[in-house]
Design an enzyme around this catalytic site. Structure first.
Site, PDB file in Angstrom:
ATOM      1  N   LYS A 107       0.811  -1.211   0.000  1.00 22.50           N
ATOM      2  CA  LYS A 107       0.000   0.000   0.000  1.00 22.50           C
ATOM      3  C   LYS A 107       0.848   1.267   0.000  1.00 22.50           C
ATOM      4  CE  LYS A 107      -4.294  -1.989   1.468  1.00 22.50           C
ATOM      5  NZ  LYS A 107      -3.896  -3.383   1.773  1.00 22.50           N
TER       6      LYS A 107
HETATM    7  C1  LIG Z   1      -4.654  -4.341   1.392  1.00 23.27           C
HETATM    8  C2  LIG Z   1      -3.933  -5.617   1.384  1.00 23.27           C
HETATM    9  C3  LIG Z   1      -4.325  -6.664   0.540  1.00 23.27           C
HETATM   10  C4  LIG Z   1      -5.549  -6.574  -0.345  1.00 23.27           C
HETATM   11  O1  LIG Z   1      -5.399  -5.620  -1.358  1.00 23.27           O
HETATM   12  P1  LIG Z   1      -6.693  -5.094  -2.138  1.00 23.27           P
HETATM   13  O2  LIG Z   1      -6.199  -4.063  -3.061  1.00 23.27           O
HETATM   14  O3  LIG Z   1      -7.612  -4.528  -1.091  1.00 23.27           O
HETATM   15  O4  LIG Z   1      -7.300  -6.260  -2.812  1.00 23.27           O
HETATM   16  C5  LIG Z   1      -3.562  -7.825   0.543  1.00 23.27           C
HETATM   17  N1  LIG Z   1      -2.495  -7.962   1.358  1.00 23.27           N
HETATM   18  C6  LIG Z   1      -2.098  -6.978   2.179  1.00 23.27           C
HETATM   19  C7  LIG Z   1      -0.913  -7.214   3.038  1.00 23.27           C
HETATM   20  C8  LIG Z   1      -2.791  -5.778   2.221  1.00 23.27           C
HETATM   21  O5  LIG Z   1      -2.381  -4.826   3.049  1.00 23.27           O
END
Ligand SMILES: *Cc1c(COP(=O)(O)O)cnc(C)c1O
Length: 435
Positions: A107
Site C-alpha cells: 500500500k
Molecule cells: C490491502 C492488502 C491486501 C488486499 O489488497 P486489495 O487491493 O484490497 O485487494 C492484501 N495484502 C495486504 C498485506 C494488504 O495490506
C-alpha cells in the site's frame, strides 16, 4: 483525460477533481473515460527501464494535461524511492516483493504516489483538506506515513478496535501531528460504512473539504498498475519472455484492478488469479455464481477481510460489464486459515522463504492455477506485506524467529494516541464537526 463515475450520475471530472473527491458525488468510483494504449516500443523496452521511468510513462496519459512533466517525474521519483524485488521460488513461480517501502506493505505505492500529488495540489488551495480513511491495517499506516506533516492536509484514520496487528496499530496510531486515528468499536466494514456515509453527507461536506485515500481513490489505483509492468520487465531480463500470469492476494480488489489497467494499456498478461481467504465473494462469482456481497469474516490474513469489495465495479467497467470477459481473464481461488498456515510452512520448509499470510494465499493460488490448468506460463505472485508484520502468525507456525528491522522497532516503543469511538454515524459526524 476525463474520469467518469461508475454510477454514471456525476459529471466527468479531471484527474485532480477525481482525486480530491475520492468517491464521486453519486457514490460511484472514478474511472478513466478511455484507457490509453501505450506503444509497442514502450512494452518492448521494459527490461531497459527503471521503475520510475515505467511509472512516468504509464501515469502521463492520465494526468499529463494537469501536471507538468517535471512535476510528475519528481513526484514519481520521490514516491518510489524504495526497491521492488523479484524472488524466484522455482522455475515457474516468481514472488514480486512489494513490501520494501517504509510501512512494509504494497500500500506504500498507492499512498506515497497519492500523497505526492496531493501536496502538489495543496500548495495551490486555501482550505485544509481532511482525508478520511477506513483501514483494516496496512492502508492506515501507509497513508499516515505518506501524508505525515504534509502541509494543508489533515488525515483521519478509522480502524476496527482489536482487529489490526499491534505493529500496524503502532505504525499508524502514534504519529500525531496532522494524523488523527479513531479506534472504532466494530469491524472493518463498519469503518468503511462510516467513511462512505460521511462523503455523501451534504452538511458535513459544506463544513469541510473531505477527501479519501482508500483504495477507491483513483490516485491510489493508478500506481498499482506500474509494478505489473516492471515485474514483466524483470522476468524478461532473466530471459523469461512467455506471457506471465499474475496471482494477486485480494480484499478490496484495488491491487488486481491495477493489474487489469496495465493489461488494458498493453501489458501482455496470460491470466489474473484472484486469491482470497474465506471472504470469497469474487471467487464465487468467477465460478459462476451471482456477485453477492455479505458481512466479512475475520481471518489471519486480516487485510483481506472484506465482504463487499469496492473495486469490483471497476473490474466490471474495465470489461464493459461482460461477466464472461471477467471470468475468462480472471481465475479465482479461496483458502481457509488452515490451508494458509500450511502454505506458509510448505514454502518455508522447501524454499527457506517466509511469507505473510496474504502472500501465502497468493502463492497457494498460483500453484493451484498451474496444476489445474497445466499452465506452462510463468506466474508472478504478488507479495503484499513483509513477513515481520505478521510474525505472531508465522513464528509459532514455522518455529523460526523473524528479526524486527530497526526502523520498525522504533514504532513499537511509541505511545498510542488513538481515540475510541462507537460505530454509529452520528457519533462519528459529531467528532468531525467538533474538530
Ligand atoms: C490491502 C492488502 C491486501 C488486499 O489488497 P486489495 O487491493 O484490497 O485487494 C492484501 N495484502 C495486504 C498485506 C494488504 O495490506
Amino acid at each position: 483525460m476525463k474520469f467518469f463515475s461508475t454510477n454514471k450520475q456525476s459529471p466527468l471530472a479531471s484527474f485532480f477533481e477525481a482525486m480530491r473527491n475520492g468517491l464521486a458525488p453519486d457514490g460511484g468510483l472514478y474511472m478513466p473515460e478511455s484507457i490509453p494504449r501505450l506503444p509497442d516500443t514502450f512494452w518492448n523496452s521494459l527490461p531497459n527501464l527503471s521503475f520510475s521511468e515505467i511509472a512516468f510513462q504509464m501515469a502521463r496519459p492520465f494526468l499529463g494535461d494537469e501536471i507538468g512533466e517535471e512535476e510528475l517525474a519528481g513526484a514519481v521519483e520521490d514516491a518510489f524511492n524504495f526497491p521492488v524485488k523479484i524472488h524466484s521460488l522455482d522455475g515457474q513461480v516468481h514472488i514480486l516483493e512489494l513490501f520494501h517501502g517504509p510501512t512494509l506493505a504494497f500500500k506504500d505505492f498507492g499512498a506515497r504516489f497519492m500523497a505526492r500529488l496531493f501536496s502538489v495540489k495543496a500548495q495551490k488551495e486555501e482550505q485544509d483538506v481532511t482525508i478520511l480513511v477506513a483501514t483494516s491495517g496496512d492502508t492506515g499506516s501507509a497513508v499516515a506515513h505518506g501524508f505525515y506533516k504534509v502541509p494543508g492536509i489533515k488525515v483521519c484514520l478509522l480502524y476496527p478496535a482489536g482487529k489490526v496487528s499491534r505493529l500496524q496499530e503502532q505504525q499508524m496510531a502514534t504519529l500525531g501531528e496532522n494524523i488523527t486515528t479513531l479506534e472504532v468499536d466494530g469491524v472493518f466494514d463498519d469503518c468503511q460504512r462510516l467513511v462512505k456515509q460521511a462523503f455523501v453527507d451534504k452538511e458535513l461536506n459544506r463544513a469541510m473539504q473531505l477527501s479519501s485515500a482508500n483504495s477507491i481513490n483513483i490516485a491510489r489505483l493508478l500506481p498499482q498498475s506500474f509494478y505489473y509492468a516492471f515485474a514483466a520487465g524483470e522476468l524478461q531480463k532473466q530471459g523469461i519472455s512467455a506471457k506471465p500470469a499474475f496471482s494477486v492476494p485480494s480484499g478490496n480488489f484495488g491491487n488486481l484492478t491495477g493489474g487489469i489497467l496495465a493489461m488494458k494499456m498493453g501489458l501482455p498478461v496470460a491470466r489474473f488469479i484472484a486469491a482470497t481467504n474465506v471472504n470469497d465473494v469474487v471467487p464465487e462469482f468467477l465460478h459462476g455464481s451471482e456477485f453477492s456481497p455479505r458481512d466479512s469474516i475475520q481471518t489471519i490474513s486480516n487485510a483481506m477481510d472484506v465482504g463487499n469489495p469496492s473495486n469490483f465495479v471497476r473490474i466490471q467497467a474495465l470489461f464493459e460489464n461482460s461477466d464472461d470477459a471477467i471470468r475468462q481473464n480472471i481465475k479465482g481461488y479461496s483458502y481457509s486459515d488452515e490451508i494458509t498456515r500450511e502454505a506458509i510452512c510448505e514454502v518455508f520448509d522447501t524454499h527457506n522463504y517466509l511469507m505473510c499470510p496474504h502472500t501465502a494465499i497468493g502463492y497457494r493460488a498460483a500453484k493451484e492455477f498451474i496444476q489445474k490448468n497445466n499452465s506452462p506460463n510463468p506466474v508472478i505472485s504478488l507479495a503484499t506485506a513483509h513477513p515481520v508484520k505478521f510474525r505472531d502468525v508465522i513464528e509459532p507456525e514455522t518455529g523460526t524467529t523473524i528479526d524486527v528491522p530497526e526502523r520498525l522497532e522504533k514504532w513499537l516503543k511509541r505511545e498510542k494516541t488513538s481515540i475510541p469511538i462507537g460505530k454509529s454515524y452520528e457519533e462519528f459526524k459529531e467528532f468531525l464537526m467538533r474538530r
